[in-house]
Design a protein around this motif. Sequence first.
Motif, short mmCIF file in Angstrom:
data_model
loop_
_atom_site.label_atom_id
_atom_site.label_comp_id
_atom_site.label_asym_id
_atom_site.label_seq_id
_atom_site.Cartn_x
_atom_site.Cartn_y
_atom_site.Cartn_z
N SER A 46 0.82 -1.21 0.00
CA SER A 46 0.00 0.00 0.00
C SER A 46 0.85 1.26 0.00
O SER A 46 0.36 2.34 -0.33
CB SER A 46 -0.92 0.01 1.23
N LYS A 47 2.12 1.12 0.37
CA LYS A 47 3.05 2.25 0.37
C LYS A 47 4.44 1.74 0.07
O LYS A 47 4.71 0.54 0.18
CB LYS A 47 3.00 2.98 1.72
N PRO A 48 5.37 2.62 -0.32
CA PRO A 48 6.71 2.16 -0.71
C PRO A 48 7.41 1.44 0.44
O PRO A 48 7.21 1.75 1.62
CB PRO A 48 7.44 3.46 -1.06
N TYR A 49 8.25 0.50 0.05
CA TYR A 49 9.09 -0.21 1.01
C TYR A 49 10.48 -0.33 0.39
O TYR A 49 10.69 -1.06 -0.58
CB TYR A 49 8.53 -1.58 1.34
N ALA A 50 11.44 0.43 0.94
CA ALA A 50 12.78 0.50 0.37
C ALA A 50 13.81 -0.05 1.34
O ALA A 50 13.83 0.30 2.53
CB ALA A 50 13.12 1.95 0.02
N MET A 51 14.67 -0.90 0.82
CA MET A 51 15.78 -1.45 1.59
C MET A 51 17.09 -0.97 0.99
O MET A 51 17.22 -0.87 -0.24
CB MET A 51 15.71 -2.98 1.59
N ILE A 52 18.07 -0.67 1.85
CA ILE A 52 19.38 -0.23 1.37
C ILE A 52 20.45 -1.22 1.81
O ILE A 52 20.34 -1.84 2.87
CB ILE A 52 19.73 1.19 1.88
N GLY A 53 21.48 -1.37 0.99
CA GLY A 53 22.60 -2.23 1.32
C GLY A 53 23.73 -1.42 1.95
O GLY A 53 24.08 -0.35 1.47
N VAL A 54 24.29 -1.95 3.03
CA VAL A 54 25.40 -1.30 3.72
C VAL A 54 26.44 -2.36 4.07
O VAL A 54 26.10 -3.45 4.54
CB VAL A 54 24.93 -0.61 5.03
N ASN A 55 27.71 -2.04 3.81
CA ASN A 55 28.79 -2.89 4.29
C ASN A 55 29.01 -2.59 5.77
O ASN A 55 29.15 -1.42 6.15
CB ASN A 55 30.08 -2.60 3.53
N VAL A 56 29.02 -3.61 6.59
CA VAL A 56 29.25 -3.41 8.02
C VAL A 56 30.34 -4.37 8.48
O VAL A 56 30.24 -5.59 8.26
CB VAL A 56 27.98 -3.64 8.85
N ILE A 57 31.37 -3.81 9.08
CA ILE A 57 32.40 -4.61 9.73
C ILE A 57 32.54 -4.08 11.15
O ILE A 57 32.97 -2.94 11.36
CB ILE A 57 33.74 -4.55 8.98
N CYS A 58 32.13 -4.90 12.08
CA CYS A 58 32.10 -4.50 13.48
C CYS A 58 33.06 -5.39 14.26
O CYS A 58 33.08 -6.62 14.09
CB CYS A 58 30.68 -4.64 14.02
N ALA A 59 33.87 -4.78 15.10
CA ALA A 59 34.82 -5.50 15.93
C ALA A 59 34.86 -4.84 17.30
O ALA A 59 34.20 -3.83 17.54
CB ALA A 59 36.20 -5.52 15.28
N ASP A 60 35.64 -5.40 18.19
CA ASP A 60 35.70 -4.86 19.55
C ASP A 60 36.27 -3.45 19.58
O ASP A 60 35.92 -2.66 20.46
CB ASP A 60 36.51 -5.79 20.45
N THR A 61 37.16 -3.14 18.64
CA THR A 61 37.76 -1.81 18.58
C THR A 61 37.69 -1.27 17.16
O THR A 61 37.58 -2.04 16.19
CB THR A 61 39.23 -1.83 19.02
N ASP A 62 37.78 0.04 17.03
CA ASP A 62 37.82 0.66 15.70
C ASP A 62 39.03 0.15 14.91
O ASP A 62 38.94 -0.10 13.71
CB ASP A 62 37.91 2.18 15.83
N GLU A 63 40.15 0.00 15.59
CA GLU A 63 41.39 -0.40 14.92
C GLU A 63 41.27 -1.81 14.34
O GLU A 63 41.69 -2.06 13.19
CB GLU A 63 42.56 -0.33 15.90
N GLU A 64 40.70 -2.73 15.09
CA GLU A 64 40.55 -4.09 14.60
C GLU A 64 39.57 -4.14 13.42
O GLU A 64 39.80 -4.85 12.44
CB GLU A 64 40.08 -5.02 15.71
N ALA A 65 38.49 -3.37 13.49
CA ALA A 65 37.54 -3.34 12.38
C ALA A 65 38.18 -2.78 11.12
O ALA A 65 37.95 -3.30 10.01
CB ALA A 65 36.32 -2.50 12.77
N GLN A 66 38.97 -1.74 11.26
CA GLN A 66 39.65 -1.16 10.10
C GLN A 66 40.61 -2.17 9.49
O GLN A 66 40.76 -2.23 8.27
CB GLN A 66 40.38 0.11 10.50
#
Length: 345
Positions: A228-248
């Motif tokens: 009945s109304k628009p439904y939009a999904m977006i794709g995102v790359n996600v890399i999550c780790a305990d620290t910013d440095e490890e995720a990078q």
Amino acid sequence: MTEPHLDHTAPKALRDIPLSILDLAPITAGSTAAHSLRNTLDLAQHAEKWGYNRYWLAEHHNMPGIASSATSVVIGHVAGGTNTIRVGSGGIMLPNHAPLVIAEQFGTLESLYPGRIDLGLGRAPGSDQLTSRALRRGPGSDGQDFPDRLGELRNYFQPTSGSSMRIRAIPGEGLHVPIWLLGSSGFSAQLAGQLGLPFSFASHFAPDYLMPALDLYRSSFRPSSELSKPYAMIGVNVICADTDEEAQRLATSPYQQFLNIIRGRTGQLSPPVDSMDDLWNLQEQAIVKRQLSFSAIGSPATVRAQLEQFQQTTNADEIIVAAAIYDHKARLHSYELLADAVGIK
């Protein structure tokens, strides 16, 4: 004439929208497709426990680092090993296939796993030109006939097809398999809007046209029996780790993957490195970072803040997450941290 639907609502909060997973079943360096497919099922089983909404697999061909080429087969593998999570394609490249075959395949999946199957459709080849020819894509099969193929496919699912069509999809006929249109440009966005279908944009690797495509989808939307109304999904790359440095550091695996793509190479997913400085030049770095600009990389707090910004910008109805992480345990940990961070777990 029905007026187009314009979305003037306030942005939905990140905690209020579903979170899903897009898996390309990565084959890591030194590993095998069999190992990749075992990891895919393991991730799907964890994702179901953690509260993810759907688990999609993507069709790619002639790529040594991707094991999901026989997409409907892998969907059956995942659906058979899970109980509640929705499973589907993100997507099936319809110009590669006869619509009847896709209707039969997804009719079979829906018959085996009722109420859990999604059929996401794209019009790109999912491969290079040589591989496209091997898939029997003739010179006229360039995606321009996508609306006709889509119409034929949708007809096979109609309950009246037995009396109105000489060719019937069995299984398939009379079954409700939600159809999504996927894209990275305005073509599928406008078509999805005109047909009243849900739309998913590939912003995880093609972010430049995201906002125009979402605007086009929402402005061209016509209510249908599906929505009945628009439904939009977006794709995102996600890399999550305990620290910013490890995720990078973990993110250097997809950086290497996209660097190979812009250099015209294919290969298995490489392990992370301490620095990319010796692997790319400044121009290549800029291209890769631009292509992957719709990425949330860091600790749980960092990732949540980045996703909230994406959500505020796009007002998406759902986010689907891709994570090209070399180590399977690190990939599981990333998705578990993400589920905790956004509150779905």
